[in-house]
Design a protein around this motif. Structure first.
Motif, PDB file in Angstrom:
ATOM      1  N   ASN A 163       1.042  61.592   3.231  1.00 39.82           N
ATOM      2  CA  ASN A 163       2.212  61.270   2.711  1.00 39.82           C
ATOM      3  C   ASN A 163       3.313  60.707   3.983  1.00 39.82           C
ATOM      4  O   ASN A 163       3.894  59.549   3.641  1.00 39.82           O
ATOM      5  CB  ASN A 163       2.855  62.366   1.881  1.00 39.82           C
ATOM      6  CG  ASN A 163       3.578  61.611   0.716  1.00 39.82           C
ATOM      7  OD1 ASN A 163       3.901  60.564   0.645  1.00 39.82           O
ATOM      8  ND2 ASN A 163       4.273  62.546  -0.230  1.00 39.82           N
ATOM      9  N   VAL A 164       3.243  61.065   5.065  1.00 41.69           N
ATOM     10  CA  VAL A 164       4.168  60.726   6.146  1.00 41.69           C
ATOM     11  C   VAL A 164       3.837  59.346   6.475  1.00 41.69           C
ATOM     12  O   VAL A 164       4.438  58.460   6.519  1.00 41.69           O
ATOM     13  CB  VAL A 164       3.940  61.671   7.456  1.00 41.69           C
ATOM     14  CG1 VAL A 164       4.668  60.921   8.651  1.00 41.69           C
ATOM     15  CG2 VAL A 164       4.726  62.981   6.966  1.00 41.69           C
ATOM     16  N   ALA A 165       2.155  59.038   6.329  1.00 44.00           N
ATOM     17  CA  ALA A 165       1.840  57.703   6.868  1.00 44.00           C
ATOM     18  C   ALA A 165       2.088  56.692   5.831  1.00 44.00           C
ATOM     19  O   ALA A 165       2.414  55.574   6.086  1.00 44.00           O
ATOM     20  CB  ALA A 165       0.145  57.775   7.149  1.00 44.00           C
ATOM     21  N   LEU A 166       1.860  57.225   4.661  1.00 49.41           N
ATOM     22  CA  LEU A 166       2.116  56.036   3.385  1.00 49.41           C
ATOM     23  C   LEU A 166       3.373  55.721   3.310  1.00 49.41           C
ATOM     24  O   LEU A 166       3.608  54.502   3.132  1.00 49.41           O
ATOM     25  CB  LEU A 166       1.330  56.969   2.026  1.00 49.41           C
ATOM     26  CG  LEU A 166       1.792  56.149   0.653  1.00 49.41           C
ATOM     27  CD1 LEU A 166       1.145  54.845   0.615  1.00 49.41           C
ATOM     28  CD2 LEU A 166       1.363  57.030  -0.356  1.00 49.41           C
ATOM     29  N   THR A 167       4.264  56.821   3.330  1.00 48.00           N
ATOM     30  CA  THR A 167       5.745  56.146   3.166  1.00 48.00           C
ATOM     31  C   THR A 167       6.165  55.529   4.329  1.00 48.00           C
ATOM     32  O   THR A 167       6.791  54.529   4.144  1.00 48.00           O
ATOM     33  CB  THR A 167       6.462  57.547   3.009  1.00 48.00           C
ATOM     34  OG1 THR A 167       6.360  58.688   4.100  1.00 48.00           O
ATOM     35  CG2 THR A 167       6.250  58.378   1.655  1.00 48.00           C
ATOM     36  N   GLY A 168       5.840  55.875   5.525  1.00 49.90           N
ATOM     37  CA  GLY A 168       6.227  55.066   6.680  1.00 49.90           C
ATOM     38  C   GLY A 168       5.652  53.814   6.712  1.00 49.90           C
ATOM     39  O   GLY A 168       6.597  52.862   7.053  1.00 49.90           O
ATOM     40  N   MET A 169       4.634  53.639   6.135  1.00 49.15           N
ATOM     41  CA  MET A 169       4.109  52.258   6.154  1.00 49.15           C
ATOM     42  C   MET A 169       4.553  51.563   4.794  1.00 49.15           C
ATOM     43  O   MET A 169       4.832  50.159   5.068  1.00 49.15           O
ATOM     44  CB  MET A 169       2.546  52.213   5.741  1.00 49.15           C
ATOM     45  CG  MET A 169       1.836  51.029   5.876  1.00 49.15           C
ATOM     46  SD  MET A 169       1.804  49.914   7.392  1.00 49.15           S
ATOM     47  CE  MET A 169       0.903  50.994   8.620  1.00 49.15           C
ATOM     48  N   ILE A 170       4.787  52.067   3.859  1.00 50.18           N
ATOM     49  CA  ILE A 170       5.602  51.360   2.739  1.00 50.18           C
ATOM     50  C   ILE A 170       7.246  51.045   3.286  1.00 50.18           C
ATOM     51  O   ILE A 170       7.196  49.860   2.909  1.00 50.18           O
ATOM     52  CB  ILE A 170       5.778  52.394   1.546  1.00 50.18           C
ATOM     53  CG1 ILE A 170       4.597  52.688   0.800  1.00 50.18           C
ATOM     54  CG2 ILE A 170       6.841  51.874   0.666  1.00 50.18           C
ATOM     55  CD1 ILE A 170       4.087  51.518   0.242  1.00 50.18           C
ATOM     56  N   ALA A 171       7.376  51.764   4.005  1.00 46.71           N
ATOM     57  CA  ALA A 171       8.932  51.174   4.612  1.00 46.71           C
ATOM     58  C   ALA A 171       8.763  50.030   5.456  1.00 46.71           C
ATOM     59  O   ALA A 171       9.451  49.092   5.403  1.00 46.71           O
ATOM     60  CB  ALA A 171       9.553  52.384   5.360  1.00 46.71           C
ATOM     61  N   ALA A 172       7.728  50.022   6.356  1.00 49.33           N
ATOM     62  CA  ALA A 172       7.539  48.835   7.234  1.00 49.33           C
ATOM     63  C   ALA A 172       7.240  47.654   6.445  1.00 49.33           C
ATOM     64  O   ALA A 172       7.558  46.556   6.887  1.00 49.33           O
ATOM     65  CB  ALA A 172       6.237  49.324   8.202  1.00 49.33           C
ATOM     66  N   LEU A 173       6.066  47.566   5.674  1.00 52.54           N
ATOM     67  CA  LEU A 173       5.785  46.575   4.678  1.00 52.54           C
ATOM     68  C   LEU A 173       6.973  46.121   3.732  1.00 52.54           C
ATOM     69  O   LEU A 173       7.164  44.871   3.743  1.00 52.54           O
ATOM     70  CB  LEU A 173       4.717  46.821   4.051  1.00 52.54           C
ATOM     71  CG  LEU A 173       3.205  47.338   4.617  1.00 52.54           C
ATOM     72  CD1 LEU A 173       2.236  48.149   3.625  1.00 52.54           C
ATOM     73  CD2 LEU A 173       2.952  46.083   5.170  1.00 52.54           C
ATOM     74  N   THR A 174       7.799  46.768   3.450  1.00 52.96           N
ATOM     75  CA  THR A 174       8.817  46.527   2.519  1.00 52.96           C
ATOM     76  C   THR A 174       9.901  45.548   3.381  1.00 52.96           C
ATOM     77  O   THR A 174      10.524  44.464   2.995  1.00 52.96           O
ATOM     78  CB  THR A 174       9.563  47.528   2.075  1.00 52.96           C
ATOM     79  OG1 THR A 174       8.702  48.440   1.251  1.00 52.96           O
ATOM     80  CG2 THR A 174      10.901  47.101   1.123  1.00 52.96           C
ATOM     81  N   MET A 175      10.022  45.981   4.521  1.00 51.82           N
ATOM     82  CA  MET A 175      11.153  45.040   5.491  1.00 51.82           C
ATOM     83  C   MET A 175      10.225  44.000   6.105  1.00 51.82           C
ATOM     84  O   MET A 175      10.681  42.748   6.563  1.00 51.82           O
ATOM     85  CB  MET A 175      11.348  46.123   6.823  1.00 51.82           C
ATOM     86  CG  MET A 175      12.577  47.173   6.321  1.00 51.82           C
ATOM     87  SD  MET A 175      13.073  48.100   7.788  1.00 51.82           S
ATOM     88  CE  MET A 175      11.529  49.092   8.095  1.00 51.82           C
ATOM     89  N   SER A 176       8.798  44.034   6.170  1.00 48.90           N
ATOM     90  CA  SER A 176       8.218  42.772   6.598  1.00 48.90           C
ATOM     91  C   SER A 176       8.063  41.388   5.677  1.00 48.90           C
ATOM     92  O   SER A 176       7.879  40.107   5.916  1.00 48.90           O
ATOM     93  CB  SER A 176       6.606  43.418   6.954  1.00 48.90           C
ATOM     94  OG  SER A 176       6.059  43.248   5.655  1.00 48.90           O
ATOM     95  N   VAL A 177       8.526  42.040   4.342  1.00 49.09           N
ATOM     96  CA  VAL A 177       8.799  40.766   3.316  1.00 49.09           C
ATOM     97  C   VAL A 177      10.301  40.363   3.186  1.00 49.09           C
ATOM     98  O   VAL A 177      10.691  39.588   2.441  1.00 49.09           O
ATOM     99  CB  VAL A 177       7.935  41.141   2.036  1.00 49.09           C
ATOM    100  CG1 VAL A 177       6.710  41.462   2.199  1.00 49.09           C
ATOM    101  CG2 VAL A 177       8.839  42.370   1.543  1.00 49.09           C
ATOM    102  N   GLY A 178      11.198  40.837   4.112  1.00 54.09           N
ATOM    103  CA  GLY A 178      12.301  40.408   4.084  1.00 54.09           C
ATOM    104  C   GLY A 178      13.525  41.380   3.485  1.00 54.09           C
ATOM    105  O   GLY A 178      14.496  40.920   3.447  1.00 54.09           O
ATOM    106  N   ALA A 179      12.901  42.545   2.905  1.00 53.47           N
ATOM    107  CA  ALA A 179      14.021  43.467   2.358  1.00 53.47           C
ATOM    108  C   ALA A 179      14.957  44.108   3.382  1.00 53.47           C
ATOM    109  O   ALA A 179      14.285  44.222   4.647  1.00 53.47           O
ATOM    110  CB  ALA A 179      13.433  44.512   1.567  1.00 53.47           C
TER     111      ALA A 179
END
Length: 330
Positions: free
Chosen positions: A68-84
């Motif tokens: 879950n640490v990996a999943l949530t950290g990656m979700i944060a990184a991917l969300t910012m990668s699209v401009g959020a």
């Protein structure tokens, strides 16, 4: 009227003794720089241990925290990668962590599946999703404000440590001063009696797993923020191992119904201190799981005998035996 000695006093004494021994062995251990590293590394373990505590108090276990640490950290990184913005990415990660926990709790209660099996399956699913989304590639974080979570500080206190402190205070209040806390302890103590007493068992079980998922999300945010890179394999190390060890060593029973947030927090400090101390002293990494495993085993043995014989009675027996020994020799 005799004042009751806090159960956390024993683990606090162990933490102090271990720190003093390591300080005597290695001058590097007692430096301010190493203390900051210890606290930063311990913040992730502490968050996972706090979440694990809620689950253990109901007699369950959460094996999905590391992935879950990996999943949530990656979700944060991917969300910012699209401009959020960074704050929206953080909220998205927390929401995903809570969702994973909610799914765990729902499967455990409504389908009556063993927590070990459910969370072990979720561990695999949550570990695979970041790899699938990124093709096993890392994702760089460009928003400099996101670094506040893992690298920022207030009055010289690292932000991760402050976040852990706030969470510990809030969770302690919830467990000690609210009906929800009473329900959690009751469900862990005797689920059938709790059901007859009208306690909402399903809602309580789903809640504790959701809290565990949220804590794992904060761990993911701290790891990603410190590195400013989302790694799909983050959390695949000893995080799960350490979170369970911290909670158990801190006095949280694997059988449910016994434990506290301060105890779990002290357990996390002890595990982080031991891990950091072994790194500083130069103990090779493959020895560390052995040492932590022995610590877990010791905690389980104490927990098992504590449930059979009250700790105060056990100590009084030991004292009486010591007092009787000289008399027998005479």
């Amino acid at each position: 009227m005799r004042r009751r000695t806090p159960e956390e006093l024993g683990i606090a004494a162990v933490v102090v003794i271990v720190a003093l021994v390591l300080s005597a062995i290695s001058p590097t251990f007692r430096t301010l720089e190493n203390a900051q590293i210890l606290l930063l590394n311990g913040a992730v373990i502490a968050f996972l241990a706090l979440g694990q505590t809620f689950v253990l108090l109901t007699g369950g276990i959460d094996l999905s925290t590391g992935s879950n640490v990996a999943l949530t950290g990656m979700i944060a990184a991917l969300t910012m990668s699209v401009g959020a913005p960074w704050w929206l990415a953080a909220l998205a990660a927390i929401a995903v962590g809570i969702l994973v926990g909610t799914v765990n709790g729902s499967l455990v209660h409504f389908l009556k599946l063993p927590p070990f099996i459910v969370t072990f399956a979720t561990f695999g699913v949550a570990a695979s999703i970041p790899l699938i989304l990124t093709g096993a590639s890392s994702v760089s974080v460009k928003d400099p404000f996101f670094a506040i979570i893992g690298r920022g500080s207030i009055f010289g206190i690292p932000m991760p440590v402050l976040l852990v402190a706030v969470a510990a205070i809030v969770f302690t209040i919830v467990l000690r001063l609210t009906p929800t806390g009473v329900h959690i302890y009751a469900v862990g103590g005797n689920q059938e009696t709790s059901r007859l007493a009208g306690i909402p068992i399903g809602r309580t079980i789903v809640l504790v797993y959701a809290i565990s998922g949220m804590c794992a999300a904060f761990g993911g945010l701290i790891v990603t923020s410190r590195l400013m890179v989302g790694y799909p394999s983050a959390g695949s190390g000893n995080e799960l191992f350490y979170s369970i060890a911290a909670a158990v060593v801190g006095g949280v029973s694997l059988f449910g119904g016994i434990g506290s947030i301060p105890g779990a927090l002290l357990g996390a400090v002890l595990i982080a201190t031991v891990s950091n101390g072994m790194n500083v002293v130069g103990v090779q990494s493959y020895w560390q799981p052995l040492v932590i495993g022995v610590i877990i085993l010791g905690g389980i043995i104490i927990d098992t005998y504590r449930r059979r014989v009250p700790l105060g009675e056990l100590l009084s027996r030991l004292v009486k035996r010591r007092q009787a020994a000289p008399a027998d020799q005479a």
